[in-house]
Design a protein around this motif. Structure first.
Motif, PDB file in Angstrom:
ATOM      1  N   GLY A 158      20.036  13.694   2.094  1.00  0.00           N
ATOM      2  CA  GLY A 158      19.066  13.977   3.149  1.00  0.00           C
ATOM      3  C   GLY A 158      17.976  14.944   2.731  1.00  0.00           C
ATOM      4  O   GLY A 158      16.798  14.709   2.984  1.00  0.00           O
ATOM      5  N   VAL A 159      18.353  16.040   2.081  1.00  0.00           N
ATOM      6  CA  VAL A 159      17.346  17.047   1.747  1.00  0.00           C
ATOM      7  C   VAL A 159      16.522  16.690   0.517  1.00  0.00           C
ATOM      8  O   VAL A 159      15.468  17.287   0.288  1.00  0.00           O
ATOM      9  CB  VAL A 159      17.969  18.454   1.579  1.00  0.00           C
ATOM     10  CG1 VAL A 159      18.597  18.919   2.865  1.00  0.00           C
ATOM     11  CG2 VAL A 159      18.925  18.517   0.430  1.00  0.00           C
ATOM     12  N   SER A 203      11.903  14.758   3.699  1.00  0.00           N
ATOM     13  CA  SER A 203      12.222  16.188   3.750  1.00  0.00           C
ATOM     14  C   SER A 203      11.237  17.044   2.979  1.00  0.00           C
ATOM     15  O   SER A 203      11.210  18.256   3.151  1.00  0.00           O
ATOM     16  CB  SER A 203      13.620  16.441   3.209  1.00  0.00           C
ATOM     17  OG  SER A 203      14.569  15.856   4.051  1.00  0.00           O
ATOM     18  N   SER A 204      10.437  16.453   2.121  1.00  0.00           N
ATOM     19  CA  SER A 204       9.509  17.244   1.320  1.00  0.00           C
ATOM     20  C   SER A 204       8.064  17.095   1.777  1.00  0.00           C
ATOM     21  O   SER A 204       7.149  17.435   1.035  1.00  0.00           O
ATOM     22  CB  SER A 204       9.637  16.851  -0.151  1.00  0.00           C
ATOM     23  OG  SER A 204       9.316  15.492  -0.315  1.00  0.00           O
ATOM     24  N   LEU A 205       7.847  16.624   2.990  1.00  0.00           N
ATOM     25  CA  LEU A 205       6.478  16.443   3.473  1.00  0.00           C
ATOM     26  C   LEU A 205       5.750  17.760   3.692  1.00  0.00           C
ATOM     27  O   LEU A 205       4.640  17.952   3.216  1.00  0.00           O
ATOM     28  CB  LEU A 205       6.475  15.640   4.779  1.00  0.00           C
ATOM     29  CG  LEU A 205       6.845  14.168   4.656  1.00  0.00           C
ATOM     30  CD1 LEU A 205       6.873  13.518   6.034  1.00  0.00           C
ATOM     31  CD2 LEU A 205       5.860  13.450   3.757  1.00  0.00           C
ATOM     32  N   SER A 240      10.618  20.429   6.082  1.00  0.00           N
ATOM     33  CA  SER A 240      11.705  20.663   5.129  1.00  0.00           C
ATOM     34  C   SER A 240      12.726  21.635   5.695  1.00  0.00           C
ATOM     35  O   SER A 240      13.937  21.416   5.555  1.00  0.00           O
ATOM     36  CB  SER A 240      11.118  21.203   3.825  1.00  0.00           C
ATOM     37  OG  SER A 240      12.126  21.392   2.882  1.00  0.00           O
ATOM     38  N   ALA A 241      12.280  22.701   6.331  1.00  0.00           N
ATOM     39  CA  ALA A 241      13.203  23.685   6.903  1.00  0.00           C
ATOM     40  C   ALA A 241      14.039  23.058   8.014  1.00  0.00           C
ATOM     41  O   ALA A 241      15.256  23.263   8.072  1.00  0.00           O
ATOM     42  CB  ALA A 241      12.425  24.885   7.436  1.00  0.00           C
ATOM     43  N   VAL A 242      13.414  22.296   8.876  1.00  0.00           N
ATOM     44  CA  VAL A 242      14.144  21.639   9.961  1.00  0.00           C
ATOM     45  C   VAL A 242      15.117  20.611   9.379  1.00  0.00           C
ATOM     46  O   VAL A 242      16.259  20.496   9.838  1.00  0.00           O
ATOM     47  CB  VAL A 242      13.172  20.988  10.966  1.00  0.00           C
ATOM     48  CG1 VAL A 242      13.907  20.104  11.952  1.00  0.00           C
ATOM     49  CG2 VAL A 242      12.385  22.066  11.697  1.00  0.00           C
ATOM     50  N   MET A 271      18.215  22.332   8.070  1.00  0.00           N
ATOM     51  CA  MET A 271      19.092  22.762   9.171  1.00  0.00           C
ATOM     52  C   MET A 271      19.835  21.581   9.782  1.00  0.00           C
ATOM     53  O   MET A 271      21.041  21.649  10.025  1.00  0.00           O
ATOM     54  CB  MET A 271      18.280  23.476  10.250  1.00  0.00           C
ATOM     55  CG  MET A 271      17.851  24.859   9.839  1.00  0.00           C
ATOM     56  SD  MET A 271      17.104  25.867  11.140  1.00  0.00           S
ATOM     57  CE  MET A 271      16.436  24.729  12.281  1.00  0.00           C
ATOM     58  N   LEU A 272      19.144  20.481  10.026  1.00  0.00           N
ATOM     59  CA  LEU A 272      19.794  19.320  10.630  1.00  0.00           C
ATOM     60  C   LEU A 272      20.849  18.727   9.705  1.00  0.00           C
ATOM     61  O   LEU A 272      21.949  18.373  10.150  1.00  0.00           O
ATOM     62  CB  LEU A 272      18.751  18.267  11.004  1.00  0.00           C
ATOM     63  CG  LEU A 272      17.814  18.642  12.161  1.00  0.00           C
ATOM     64  CD1 LEU A 272      16.747  17.570  12.357  1.00  0.00           C
ATOM     65  CD2 LEU A 272      18.605  18.852  13.440  1.00  0.00           C
ATOM     66  N   TRP A 273      20.532  18.610   8.429  1.00  0.00           N
ATOM     67  CA  TRP A 273      21.510  18.076   7.481  1.00  0.00           C
ATOM     68  C   TRP A 273      22.696  19.021   7.334  1.00  0.00           C
ATOM     69  O   TRP A 273      23.830  18.573   7.145  1.00  0.00           O
ATOM     70  CB  TRP A 273      20.868  17.777   6.131  1.00  0.00           C
ATOM     71  CG  TRP A 273      20.097  16.503   6.157  1.00  0.00           C
ATOM     72  CD1 TRP A 273      18.738  16.361   6.170  1.00  0.00           C
ATOM     73  CD2 TRP A 273      20.631  15.177   6.215  1.00  0.00           C
ATOM     74  NE1 TRP A 273      18.409  15.040   6.234  1.00  0.00           N
ATOM     75  CE2 TRP A 273      19.551  14.284   6.257  1.00  0.00           C
ATOM     76  CE3 TRP A 273      21.917  14.659   6.236  1.00  0.00           C
ATOM     77  CZ2 TRP A 273      19.709  12.907   6.311  1.00  0.00           C
ATOM     78  CZ3 TRP A 273      22.088  13.286   6.287  1.00  0.00           C
ATOM     79  CH2 TRP A 273      20.987  12.429   6.326  1.00  0.00           C
TER      80      TRP A 273
END
Length: 162
Positions: free
Chosen positions: A92-93, A98-100, A105-107, A110-112
């Motif tokens: 996921g990360v 996730s790298s947009l 990325s921070a959210v 946290m979700l993952w």
């Protein structure tokens, strides 16, 4: 005792003020790239692979020593409780989404991380049903040892070249 009385009450505040007075310098693009080149990062996939190998080695050694399949299965399941959620989070990360942007990325992290915890808890809750003759001590020892592989990953980065 007399030394303590001689200290001013705001002595700690003076030390904090000195740290605040240090100039902050933003890195240029070239300086940031040079810093990233010097500070090698460790792939999350490498950490997960080593966790899996550590779990399999532990299970194999335990089986060789005790000849108890149920204990070896418990160790393997304990390693899986670390490896499977870790692999989901790594996938996921490290995705393109996730790298947009930094906020995305921070959210995403946290979700993952919440998903990783949920999968780990679910796997632990299902352990008695999925592992015949479950040995909780063996499972928990394997889980702890595999989690500690993260700390060993810090040593893999190697020494910085001056």
């Amino acid at each position: 005792m007399s030394e303590r009385r001689n200290l001013r009450p705001d002595a700690w505040a003076d030390l904090e003020d000195e740290a605040d007075k240090q100039p902050f310098k933003a890195l240029t693009h070239e300086e940031a790239q040079a810093l990233m080149a010097r500070e090698r990062s460790v792939s999350p996939w490498r950490v997960i692979a080593v966790q899996a190998v550590v779990g399999m080695v532990m299970a194999g050694l335990l089986w060789l020593i005790t000849r108890r399949q149920d204990w070896a299965a418990s160790v393997l399941y304990g390693a899986a409780v670390v490896v499977v959620p870790g692999a989901l989070m790594a996938r996921g990360v490290t995705s393109r989404l996730s790298s947009l942007a930094p906020a995305v990325s921070a959210v995403s992290v946290m979700l993952w991380e919440f998903g990783k915890i949920a999968v780990s808890v679910a796997m632990l809750a299902l352990a008695p049903k999925l592992v015949p003759g479950l040995s909780w001590p063996a499972l928990l020892v394997a889980l702890i040892v595999c989690i500690k592989v993260y700390w060993v990953a810090l040593l893999w980065r190697g020494r910085r070249k001056s």
